[in-house]
Design a protein around this motif. Structure first.
Motif, mmCIF file in Angstrom:
data_model
loop_
_atom_site.group_PDB
_atom_site.id
_atom_site.type_symbol
_atom_site.label_atom_id
_atom_site.label_comp_id
_atom_site.label_asym_id
_atom_site.label_seq_id
_atom_site.Cartn_x
_atom_site.Cartn_y
_atom_site.Cartn_z
ATOM 1 N N ASN A 340 0.844 -1.193 0.000
ATOM 2 C CA ASN A 340 0.000 0.000 0.000
ATOM 3 C C ASN A 340 0.884 1.249 0.000
ATOM 4 O O ASN A 340 1.728 1.432 0.881
ATOM 5 N N THR A 341 0.690 2.082 -1.003
ATOM 6 C CA THR A 341 1.486 3.319 -1.107
ATOM 7 C C THR A 341 0.774 4.519 -0.501
ATOM 8 O O THR A 341 1.341 5.620 -0.477
ATOM 9 N N ALA A 342 -0.457 4.325 -0.029
ATOM 10 C CA ALA A 342 -1.206 5.448 0.546
ATOM 11 C C ALA A 342 -0.596 5.867 1.882
ATOM 12 O O ALA A 342 -0.123 5.032 2.659
ATOM 13 N N LYS A 343 -0.612 7.165 2.121
ATOM 14 C CA LYS A 343 -0.090 7.699 3.370
ATOM 15 C C LYS A 343 -1.229 7.931 4.355
ATOM 16 O O LYS A 343 -2.396 7.992 3.984
ATOM 17 N N SER A 344 -0.861 8.055 5.604
ATOM 18 C CA SER A 344 -1.875 8.260 6.636
ATOM 19 C C SER A 344 -2.546 9.617 6.447
ATOM 20 O O SER A 344 -1.949 10.577 5.957
ATOM 21 N N SER A 345 -3.809 9.663 6.832
ATOM 22 C CA SER A 345 -4.590 10.893 6.730
ATOM 23 C C SER A 345 -5.533 10.961 7.914
ATOM 24 O O SER A 345 -5.582 10.054 8.756
ATOM 25 N N ASN A 350 -4.061 5.060 10.150
ATOM 26 C CA ASN A 350 -3.209 3.865 10.127
ATOM 27 C C ASN A 350 -3.583 2.999 8.918
ATOM 28 O O ASN A 350 -4.318 2.014 9.047
ATOM 29 N N PRO A 351 -3.117 3.373 7.753
ATOM 30 C CA PRO A 351 -3.477 2.590 6.557
ATOM 31 C C PRO A 351 -2.867 1.193 6.598
ATOM 32 O O PRO A 351 -1.820 0.967 7.199
ATOM 33 N N ARG A 353 -0.917 -2.058 5.466
ATOM 34 C CA ARG A 353 0.350 -2.205 4.755
ATOM 35 C C ARG A 353 0.147 -2.845 3.389
ATOM 36 O O ARG A 353 0.911 -2.595 2.462
#
Length: 364
Positions: A340-345, A350-351, A353
């Protein structure tokens, strides 16, 4: 849900997090537990879908359980080994017409059965042992009486035994036909070893006696090993010749090595014939049991190895004491994952992995 109580009483069954799918239609006839009667409100997957999945046992059992062929083929051979060879099996058929030949089939089957019960030891013992295993394999569900379990196990055993005898008859008929038409086992017909010797003598002269020296240096292993290798690769001829020898002169004329080679060659060809049949019959048995007799739910659906229909529950009791049940389910789960390349928002601090790969169910 219990419809006979003024206050709500629920029985929640949730097993959707296991490795493989368990059927739900096994609860279709569920009405009571510990003296309390219940009515089913919902199931995931539905009863109809669960039954349709159970029907996949017919085409998919062997595909997912190919290792079963090793055991099944060996058991089939042991069930029929005492009937080898069926001397003169072709003469037992009335060849005046196709209908007359079909009428001869029950007579041939009866002769094999009588031979196994009156003369055989190995096949008879294996049949009794397998029959007891089949009866015990049915299990002890409350819905089936002991007599019903014995009947189901016996019918299952009879199906396999009839299939083994049918394949034995097919193999022996093929050998008898080839021998009758002198395709195999014809007197004076050269096998691979004889052809090799003739070719060597006519095309590769040995004036210095190298072959004799090799035989002396290897203590006779050079021609013996080569001869056995040629026999291995010439199994149909070996089977036909050995079969004719047994039928004419009896087993006593065979050496131990010839007897072993005869059984091994029959095992290999018989095993090839048996493997698709034994798996198909066992798949049919599980299909009938899981959809009609309501037994073998675990064995049948474990054999299918279906990873889909995952689910879990969230239970909430509000301030008034009322129970709320939230069921979360996925009909299809991903088979391939990627980082997963998404960053936390703020919405997802806590996206995960890993996320489903492109083209998979639930892919972003």
């Amino acid at each position: 849900r219990n419809p006979g109580r003024s206050f709500p009483e629920h029985l929640v069954v949730c097993g959707g997090g296991g490795a493989f799918l368990h059927p739900t239609h096994c609860f279709q006839e569920f009405k009571a537990w510990l003296g309390t009667r219940y009515a089913c409100d919902s199931a995931f997957p539905s009863f109809q879908t669960s039954r349709m999945i159970g029907a996949c046992l017919l085409p998919l059992f062997r595909e997912w359980n190919w290792r079963f062929d090793v055991i099944g083929g060996g058991v089939y051979f042991l069930l029929a080994v005492s009937a080898f060879p069926m001397c003169g099996v072709l003469d037992q058929f009335d060849t005046s017409s196709p209908l007359a030949a079909l009428r001869s089939v029950p007579i041939v089957y009866a002769s094999v059965v009588v031979r196994i019960f009156s003369e055989a030891y190995t096949s008879l013992v294996v049949m009794i042992v397998v029959a007891n295993i089949m009866v015990a394999f049915v299990g002890t569900p409350a819905a089936l009486s002991p007599g019903a379990r014995v009947l189901i196990g016996s019918l299952h055993m009879c199906a396999h035994w009839l299939a083994a005898l049918s394949l034995l008859l097919l193999l022996e008929l093929g050998l008898d036909l080839c021998t009758y038409h002198k395709v195999l086992g014809a007197p004076g017909k050269a096998g691979l070893w004889e052809t090799y010797l003739a070719t060597q003598e006519s095309n590769f002269a040995d004036p210095n006696g190298i072959s004799r020296r090799l035989e002396a240096w290897t203590c006779g292993a050079y021609p013996a090993v080569l001869q056995y290798l040629f026999k291995v690769f010439d199994m149909p001829e070996l089977m036909a010749v050995t079969r004719s020898t047994i039928c004419q002169d009896g087993w006593g004329t065979l050496s131990r090595s010839a007897t072993v080679l005869y059984y091994i060659s029959n095992l290999l060809y018989f095993w090839v014939l048996c493997t698709p049949v034994v798996s198909w019959i066992f798949g049919c048995y599980l299909y009938i049991c899981v959809n009609w007799l309501h037994v073998h739910f675990d064995e049948a659906f474990s054999a299918l190895r279906i990873p889909h229909y995952k689910s879990f529950l969230r239970l909430h009791i509000d301030e008034k004491g009322a129970l709320e049940i939230f069921a979360i389910g996925l009909r299809k789960i991903p088979r391939r994952w990627e980082a997963n390349t998404a960053k936390s928002s703020s919405h997802n601090p806590n996206p995960s992995r890993w996320v489903p790969a492109a083209g998979q169910p639930g892919a972003p």
